[in-house]
Scaffold this motif. Structure first.
Motif, PDB file in Angstrom:
ATOM      1  N   CYS A  14       0.832  -1.209   0.000  1.00 35.44           N
ATOM      2  CA  CYS A  14       0.000   0.000   0.000  1.00 35.44           C
ATOM      3  C   CYS A  14       0.862   1.252   0.000  1.00 35.44           C
ATOM      4  O   CYS A  14       0.547   2.226  -0.711  1.00 35.44           O
ATOM      5  CB  CYS A  14      -0.963  -0.005   1.188  1.00 35.44           C
ATOM      6  SG  CYS A  14      -2.340  -1.151   0.985  1.00 35.44           S
ATOM      7  N   LEU A  15       1.949   1.253   0.752  1.00 37.32           N
ATOM      8  CA  LEU A  15       2.852   2.405   0.747  1.00 37.32           C
ATOM      9  C   LEU A  15       3.520   2.566  -0.620  1.00 37.32           C
ATOM     10  O   LEU A  15       3.714   3.692  -1.100  1.00 37.32           O
ATOM     11  CB  LEU A  15       3.888   2.286   1.857  1.00 37.32           C
ATOM     12  CG  LEU A  15       3.331   2.473   3.270  1.00 37.32           C
ATOM     13  CD1 LEU A  15       4.391   2.139   4.317  1.00 37.32           C
ATOM     14  CD2 LEU A  15       2.791   3.880   3.476  1.00 37.32           C
ATOM     15  N   ALA A  16       3.840   1.464  -1.272  1.00 39.32           N
ATOM     16  CA  ALA A  16       4.404   1.537  -2.628  1.00 39.32           C
ATOM     17  C   ALA A  16       3.365   2.098  -3.597  1.00 39.32           C
ATOM     18  O   ALA A  16       3.707   2.875  -4.507  1.00 39.32           O
ATOM     19  CB  ALA A  16       4.881   0.152  -3.071  1.00 39.32           C
ATOM     20  N   LEU A  17       2.109   1.729  -3.416  1.00 36.67           N
ATOM     21  CA  LEU A  17       1.028   2.268  -4.248  1.00 36.67           C
ATOM     22  C   LEU A  17       0.897   3.773  -4.021  1.00 36.67           C
ATOM     23  O   LEU A  17       0.752   4.541  -4.972  1.00 36.67           O
ATOM     24  CB  LEU A  17      -0.272   1.542  -3.902  1.00 36.67           C
ATOM     25  CG  LEU A  17      -1.483   1.784  -4.775  1.00 36.67           C
ATOM     26  CD1 LEU A  17      -1.218   1.412  -6.224  1.00 36.67           C
ATOM     27  CD2 LEU A  17      -2.656   0.971  -4.235  1.00 36.67           C
ATOM     28  N   PHE A  18       0.983   4.195  -2.772  1.00 36.21           N
ATOM     29  CA  PHE A  18       0.972   5.627  -2.454  1.00 36.21           C
ATOM     30  C   PHE A  18       2.130   6.320  -3.169  1.00 36.21           C
ATOM     31  O   PHE A  18       1.938   7.349  -3.833  1.00 36.21           O
ATOM     32  CB  PHE A  18       1.079   5.844  -0.940  1.00 36.21           C
ATOM     33  CG  PHE A  18       1.139   7.290  -0.559  1.00 36.21           C
ATOM     34  CD1 PHE A  18      -0.015   7.977  -0.243  1.00 36.21           C
ATOM     35  CD2 PHE A  18       2.349   7.973  -0.530  1.00 36.21           C
ATOM     36  CE1 PHE A  18       0.029   9.326   0.097  1.00 36.21           C
ATOM     37  CE2 PHE A  18       2.410   9.308  -0.192  1.00 36.21           C
ATOM     38  CZ  PHE A  18       1.248   9.991   0.120  1.00 36.21           C
ATOM     39  N   ASP A  33       1.006  10.373   7.187  1.00 37.66           N
ATOM     40  CA  ASP A  33      -0.405  10.269   7.594  1.00 37.66           C
ATOM     41  C   ASP A  33      -1.006   8.952   7.127  1.00 37.66           C
ATOM     42  O   ASP A  33      -1.746   8.297   7.860  1.00 37.66           O
ATOM     43  CB  ASP A  33      -1.224  11.429   7.035  1.00 37.66           C
ATOM     44  CG  ASP A  33      -0.833  12.771   7.610  1.00 37.66           C
ATOM     45  OD1 ASP A  33      -0.248  12.807   8.713  1.00 37.66           O
ATOM     46  OD2 ASP A  33      -1.115  13.782   6.948  1.00 37.66           O
ATOM     47  N   TYR A  34      -0.692   8.580   5.892  1.00 37.90           N
ATOM     48  CA  TYR A  34      -1.214   7.323   5.342  1.00 37.90           C
ATOM     49  C   TYR A  34      -0.656   6.128   6.118  1.00 37.90           C
ATOM     50  O   TYR A  34      -1.404   5.215   6.480  1.00 37.90           O
ATOM     51  CB  TYR A  34      -0.880   7.230   3.857  1.00 37.90           C
ATOM     52  CG  TYR A  34      -1.438   6.009   3.166  1.00 37.90           C
ATOM     53  CD1 TYR A  34      -2.792   5.690   3.238  1.00 37.90           C
ATOM     54  CD2 TYR A  34      -0.619   5.176   2.421  1.00 37.90           C
ATOM     55  CE1 TYR A  34      -3.306   4.571   2.593  1.00 37.90           C
ATOM     56  CE2 TYR A  34      -1.122   4.067   1.764  1.00 37.90           C
ATOM     57  CZ  TYR A  34      -2.459   3.764   1.860  1.00 37.90           C
ATOM     58  OH  TYR A  34      -2.972   2.655   1.222  1.00 37.90           O
ATOM     59  N   ALA A  35       0.637   6.138   6.386  1.00 39.05           N
ATOM     60  CA  ALA A  35       1.247   5.041   7.145  1.00 39.05           C
ATOM     61  C   ALA A  35       0.613   4.932   8.524  1.00 39.05           C
ATOM     62  O   ALA A  35       0.314   3.822   8.997  1.00 39.05           O
ATOM     63  CB  ALA A  35       2.752   5.255   7.261  1.00 39.05           C
TER      64      ALA A  35
END
Length: 132
Positions: A14-18, A33-35
């Motif tokens: 998900c972080l790679a997608l971000f 914030d996302y993490a």
């Protein structure tokens, strides 16, 4: 594409997608914030997987007081743009809202993502010029 509830095992993907959507759709400072959002394994967050790769992610929250749903942290792999992945994700989100008896889905969109949401029936309720 298959959708699965988010688990800790999807965090790096998900972080790679971000990261793949930055800086076009997200500001780099939003990554923290996302993490932080992902850390407690948020209810209603889902990942779309194609061939074992996370290709999409989004969350749905329902406000029990207003019976309105809200899409949070929605993203698609840029390499999948135009392939129907976004449409599958929106159809999945709409099904979630129906199952939750939420007749309205609220979305905060930038000027870049608003046309995508408009294709799926979104209506602009307010707009802020020269800002996110």
């Amino acid at each position: 594409m298959e959708f699965f509830p988010y688990t800790e095992g999807y965090k790096d993907a998900c972080l790679a997608l971000f990261d793949a959507n930055c800086p076009q759709y997200f500001a780099e400072n939003e990554r923290a914030d996302y993490a932080q959002f992902l850390d407690p394994v948020p209810d209603g967050y889902r990942v779309g997987v194609i061939n074992d790769a996370v290709t999409a992610a989004y969350g749905m929250r329902v406000d029990e007081m207003t019976a309105r749903a809200r899409i949070v942290w929605i993203m698609v792999a840029p390499s999948s743009a135009g392939s129907g992945v976004g449409t599958e994700m929106m159809n999945n989100a709409k099904s979630f809202a129906v199952e939750a008896s939420a007749p309205v889905i609220d979305i905060a969109a930038s000027h870049l993502s608003a046309p995508f949401f408009a294709k799926h029936g979104a209506v602009v309720l307010s707009e802020t010029q020269d800002a996110w």
